[in-house]
Design a protein around this motif. Structure first.
Motif, PDB file in Angstrom:
ATOM      1  N   VAL A 129     -15.343 127.390  35.776  1.00 15.57           N
ATOM      2  CA  VAL A 129     -14.378 126.449  36.346  1.00 15.57           C
ATOM      3  C   VAL A 129     -12.972 126.973  36.045  1.00 15.57           C
ATOM      4  N   THR A 130     -12.632 128.037  36.716  1.00 15.29           N
ATOM      5  CA  THR A 130     -11.339 128.690  36.541  1.00 15.29           C
ATOM      6  C   THR A 130     -10.647 128.785  37.890  1.00 15.29           C
ATOM      7  N   ALA A 131      -9.374 129.123  37.852  1.00  9.40           N
ATOM      8  CA  ALA A 131      -8.606 129.347  39.083  1.00  9.40           C
ATOM      9  C   ALA A 131      -8.107 130.780  39.072  1.00  9.40           C
ATOM     10  N   SER A 132      -8.176 131.434  40.223  1.00  8.51           N
ATOM     11  CA  SER A 132      -7.802 132.842  40.281  1.00  8.51           C
ATOM     12  C   SER A 132      -7.320 133.166  41.685  1.00  8.51           C
ATOM     13  N   VAL A 133      -6.950 134.420  41.877  1.00  4.71           N
ATOM     14  CA  VAL A 133      -6.636 134.903  43.220  1.00  4.71           C
ATOM     15  C   VAL A 133      -7.356 136.235  43.409  1.00  4.71           C
ATOM     16  N   HIS A 134      -8.068 136.348  44.523  1.00  6.31           N
ATOM     17  CA  HIS A 134      -8.747 137.588  44.879  1.00  6.31           C
ATOM     18  C   HIS A 134      -7.941 138.271  45.980  1.00  6.31           C
ATOM     19  N   ILE A 135      -7.623 139.538  45.759  1.00  4.61           N
ATOM     20  CA  ILE A 135      -6.836 140.313  46.719  1.00  4.61           C
ATOM     21  C   ILE A 135      -7.776 141.211  47.509  1.00  4.61           C
ATOM     22  N   ASN A 136      -7.783 141.053  48.825  1.00  5.19           N
ATOM     23  CA  ASN A 136      -8.631 141.861  49.695  1.00  5.19           C
ATOM     24  C   ASN A 136      -7.777 142.853  50.480  1.00  5.19           C
ATOM     25  N   ILE A 137      -8.158 144.123  50.428  1.00  5.40           N
ATOM     26  CA  ILE A 137      -7.468 145.189  51.157  1.00  5.40           C
ATOM     27  C   ILE A 137      -8.449 145.814  52.137  1.00  5.40           C
ATOM     28  N   GLY A 138      -8.073 145.839  53.418  1.00  4.84           N
ATOM     29  CA  GLY A 138      -8.977 146.335  54.443  1.00  4.84           C
ATOM     30  C   GLY A 138      -9.145 147.844  54.419  1.00  4.84           C
ATOM     31  N   ILE A 139     -10.394 148.293  54.296  1.00  3.81           N
ATOM     32  CA  ILE A 139     -10.758 149.719  54.364  1.00  3.81           C
ATOM     33  C   ILE A 139     -12.078 149.791  55.126  1.00  3.81           C
ATOM     34  N   CYS A 161     -17.627 140.916  39.113  1.00  3.05           N
ATOM     35  CA  CYS A 161     -16.966 141.885  38.260  1.00  3.05           C
ATOM     36  C   CYS A 161     -15.529 142.031  38.747  1.00  3.05           C
ATOM     37  N   SER A 162     -14.779 142.897  38.126  1.00  2.54           N
ATOM     38  CA  SER A 162     -13.350 142.980  38.414  1.00  2.54           C
ATOM     39  C   SER A 162     -13.047 143.403  39.844  1.00  2.54           C
ATOM     40  N   VAL A 163     -13.914 144.236  40.407  1.00  5.71           N
ATOM     41  CA  VAL A 163     -13.702 144.784  41.754  1.00  5.71           C
ATOM     42  C   VAL A 163     -15.052 144.862  42.451  1.00  5.71           C
ATOM     43  N   ARG A 164     -15.083 144.554  43.746  1.00  2.00           N
ATOM     44  CA  ARG A 164     -16.337 144.743  44.473  1.00  2.00           C
ATOM     45  C   ARG A 164     -16.067 145.077  45.939  1.00  2.00           C
ATOM     46  N   PRO A 165     -16.968 145.835  46.575  1.00  2.00           N
ATOM     47  CA  PRO A 165     -16.891 146.022  48.016  1.00  2.00           C
ATOM     48  C   PRO A 165     -17.237 144.700  48.709  1.00  2.00           C
ATOM     49  N   ASN A 166     -16.605 144.450  49.836  1.00  2.00           N
ATOM     50  CA  ASN A 166     -16.835 143.192  50.532  1.00  2.00           C
ATOM     51  C   ASN A 166     -16.910 143.451  52.030  1.00  2.00           C
ATOM     52  N   GLY A 167     -17.503 142.516  52.730  1.00  2.00           N
ATOM     53  CA  GLY A 167     -17.647 142.646  54.175  1.00  2.00           C
ATOM     54  C   GLY A 167     -18.460 141.507  54.745  1.00  2.00           C
ATOM     55  N   ASP A 168     -18.652 141.538  56.036  1.00  2.00           N
ATOM     56  CA  ASP A 168     -19.311 140.427  56.726  1.00  2.00           C
ATOM     57  C   ASP A 168     -20.818 140.408  56.507  1.00  2.00           C
ATOM     58  N   ARG A 169     -21.400 141.556  56.127  1.00  2.00           N
ATOM     59  CA  ARG A 169     -22.851 141.602  55.908  1.00  2.00           C
ATOM     60  C   ARG A 169     -23.120 142.554  54.732  1.00  2.00           C
ATOM     61  N   ARG A 170     -22.755 142.074  53.546  1.00  2.00           N
ATOM     62  CA  ARG A 170     -22.967 142.874  52.347  1.00  2.00           C
ATOM     63  C   ARG A 170     -24.455 143.042  52.079  1.00  2.00           C
ATOM     64  N   ASN A 180     -22.709 146.123  55.932  1.00  2.00           N
ATOM     65  CA  ASN A 180     -21.469 146.219  56.709  1.00  2.00           C
ATOM     66  C   ASN A 180     -20.300 145.807  55.818  1.00  2.00           C
ATOM     67  N   LEU A 181     -19.460 146.778  55.495  1.00  2.00           N
ATOM     68  CA  LEU A 181     -18.347 146.553  54.570  1.00  2.00           C
ATOM     69  C   LEU A 181     -17.034 146.917  55.255  1.00  2.00           C
ATOM     70  N   ASN A 182     -15.977 146.176  54.916  1.00  2.00           N
ATOM     71  CA  ASN A 182     -14.687 146.493  55.532  1.00  2.00           C
ATOM     72  C   ASN A 182     -13.488 146.220  54.627  1.00  2.00           C
ATOM     73  N   ARG A 183     -13.731 145.883  53.351  1.00  2.00           N
ATOM     74  CA  ARG A 183     -12.582 145.605  52.492  1.00  2.00           C
ATOM     75  C   ARG A 183     -12.953 145.748  51.021  1.00  2.00           C
ATOM     76  N   LEU A 184     -11.908 146.012  50.239  1.00  2.00           N
ATOM     77  CA  LEU A 184     -12.019 146.058  48.789  1.00  2.00           C
ATOM     78  C   LEU A 184     -11.484 144.747  48.234  1.00  2.00           C
ATOM     79  N   GLU A 185     -12.241 144.131  47.340  1.00  2.00           N
ATOM     80  CA  GLU A 185     -11.842 142.850  46.771  1.00  2.00           C
ATOM     81  C   GLU A 185     -11.555 143.013  45.280  1.00  2.00           C
ATOM     82  N   LEU A 186     -10.282 142.823  44.897  1.00  2.00           N
ATOM     83  CA  LEU A 186      -9.887 142.834  43.497  1.00  2.00           C
ATOM     84  C   LEU A 186      -9.969 141.402  42.982  1.00  2.00           C
ATOM     85  N   ARG A 187     -10.877 141.159  42.040  1.00  2.00           N
ATOM     86  CA  ARG A 187     -11.213 139.802  41.613  1.00  2.00           C
ATOM     87  C   ARG A 187     -10.690 139.450  40.220  1.00  2.00           C
ATOM     88  N   ILE A 188     -10.055 140.385  39.554  1.00  2.00           N
ATOM     89  CA  ILE A 188      -9.741 140.195  38.142  1.00  2.00           C
ATOM     90  C   ILE A 188      -8.514 139.329  37.902  1.00  2.00           C
TER      91      ILE A 188
END
Length: 384
Positions: A115-125, A207-216, A219-227
């Motif tokens: 139960v935390t609050a954060s911001v995930h930054i997604n960069i398209g690749i 984890c701190s960073v993960r690949p992300n996309g519409d069908r993990r 099918n991947l299209n972005r890097l998600e920084l979750r830390i």
């Protein structure tokens, strides 16, 4: 052309006095763009992928202003800064959807640690192999982004001794996540975790960073920084994003920045073990001391402070940001290094004699006023 960028922003709701109150069941029923988290005390909104930093700033501010207006309509409610249950409430889970089986699993397995609050930054690749290479580099340097964003020094009305209590308590899952050597490796590893039950679904990779996309993971299209902890200052968030984008642009020109280069005489498995252990140690150090943390550099093993490492990184990436015309957005990073991150600022007020409740109340007012000023100055100008 700049890379597309978007955010997933989690924020607490509550009273101007700093009490965190669960309202997500009402919010998601009445407002578009907002989705519920397992606990009702925070709510999430996302921004569309945009290349322009100016447009991204508007997309960050407008939903929060809309949410504030809605909360005022419900009663004396507002948004609460910070990434942990600062003023209390970690003894109980407030389910936002009692009938959701995945939420049931999360509550029973992790309790209020999530139960935390954060911001995930997604960069398209789009290129999956470039995405894996980017993930490897950012994973090694993710502690620096936590150091800049730390904003959770309190829990249950007490200073915890950590600048990011959120990252100190958050259950990273599975216990050991490799640096993915290829897209094929990521697919195989994910399928294996699902079969073993160490991941309940493809989203259950925390984890701190993960690949992300519409069908993990396929099918991947972005890097998600979750830390990152929640950055309530949108300009600071843009600055951290600019640092991340500039580093990725540098990597695209210099593939030798890939950490997973196996020295002669060592196996890839051994290199993986050393690098993952190193970054986990750095993450733990930053969760405690943020910018003051003493870290080990993944490239040469040097010991240096997070602040010094970030200053070095800024010098390396500034030419890439300048070439693409967004170097001015790096300025907030310098301000954080000079003035301290949110956690450090909160602790200075607390140590000067203010009560924890007074610190939180002051930050609530500052957050509200800053975003009103930003919306008036920038968003209206761009709409004209």
């Amino acid at each position: 052309m700049l890379l597309p960028k978007g955010y997933e922003v989690e924020v607490y709701t509550g009273t101007p006095a700093g009490e965190i109150v669960g309202l997500s069941h009402k919010i998601v029923a009445d407002l578009d763009r907002f989705v519920r988290e397992p606990d009702s005390r925070n709510v999430e909104y996302t921004t569309a992928p945009l290349c322009s930093y100016e447009r991204l700033l508007c997309d960050l501010v407008r939903p929060r202003q809309q949410l504030r207006e809605y909360l005022h309509g419900l009663g004396d409610y507002t948004l609460i800064p910070g990434s942990s249950l600062s003023t209390g409430g970690s003894d109980r889970f407030y389910r936002s959807d009692p009938n959701h089986p995945y939420h049931n699993y999360i509550e029973q397995t992790y309790g209020t640690k999530v139960v935390t609050a954060s911001v995930h930054i997604n960069i398209g690749i789009d290129d999956p192999e470039l995405l894996m290479r980017a993930g490897r580099l950012v994973r090694m340097e993710a502690p620096l982004f936590l150091a800049l964003s730390a904003s959770s020094p309190f829990l249950d009305g007490q200073a915890t001794g950590y600048h990011s209590t959120r990252w100190q308590v958050f259950p990273q899952t599975p216990d050991w996540v490799p640096l993915f050597a290829s897209h094929k490796h990521f697919i195989h590893w994910t399928e294996e975790q699902l079969a073993l039950g160490t991941m309940q679904n493809v989203r259950h990779l925390w984890c701190s960073v993960r690949p992300n996309g519409d069908r993990r993971p396929y099918n991947l299209n972005r890097l998600e920084l979750r830390i990152c902890d929640l950055l309530v200052d949108p300009l600071s968030l843009l600055g951290i994003t600019a640092l991340l984008e500039a580093r990725l642009l540098q990597l695209m020109e210099d593939p030798s920045l890939d950490p997973l280069v196996v020295p002669v005489g060592e196996s890839q498995e051994r290199v993986q073990e050393k690098l993952v252990a190193l970054t986990r140690e750095n993450e733990a150090a930053v969760a405690k001391d943020s910018l003051n943390a003493q870290l080990r550099h993944w490239q040469d093993g040097r010991v240096l402070s997070a602040k010094a490492w970030i200053e070095e990184l800024l010098q390396q990436v500034r030419p890439f940001a300048k070439a693409k015309g967004f170097h001015c957005f790096l300025s907030p990073v310098n301000k954080i290094l000079q003035d301290g991150n949110e956690a450090q600022q909160w602790l200075r007020l607390y140590e000067s004699g203010m009560s924890l409740q007074q610190v939180v109340q002051q930050k609530i007012q500052e957050m509200d006023q800053q975003e009103r000023d930003l919306e008036d100055a920038l968003c209206q100008m761009m709409a004209a």
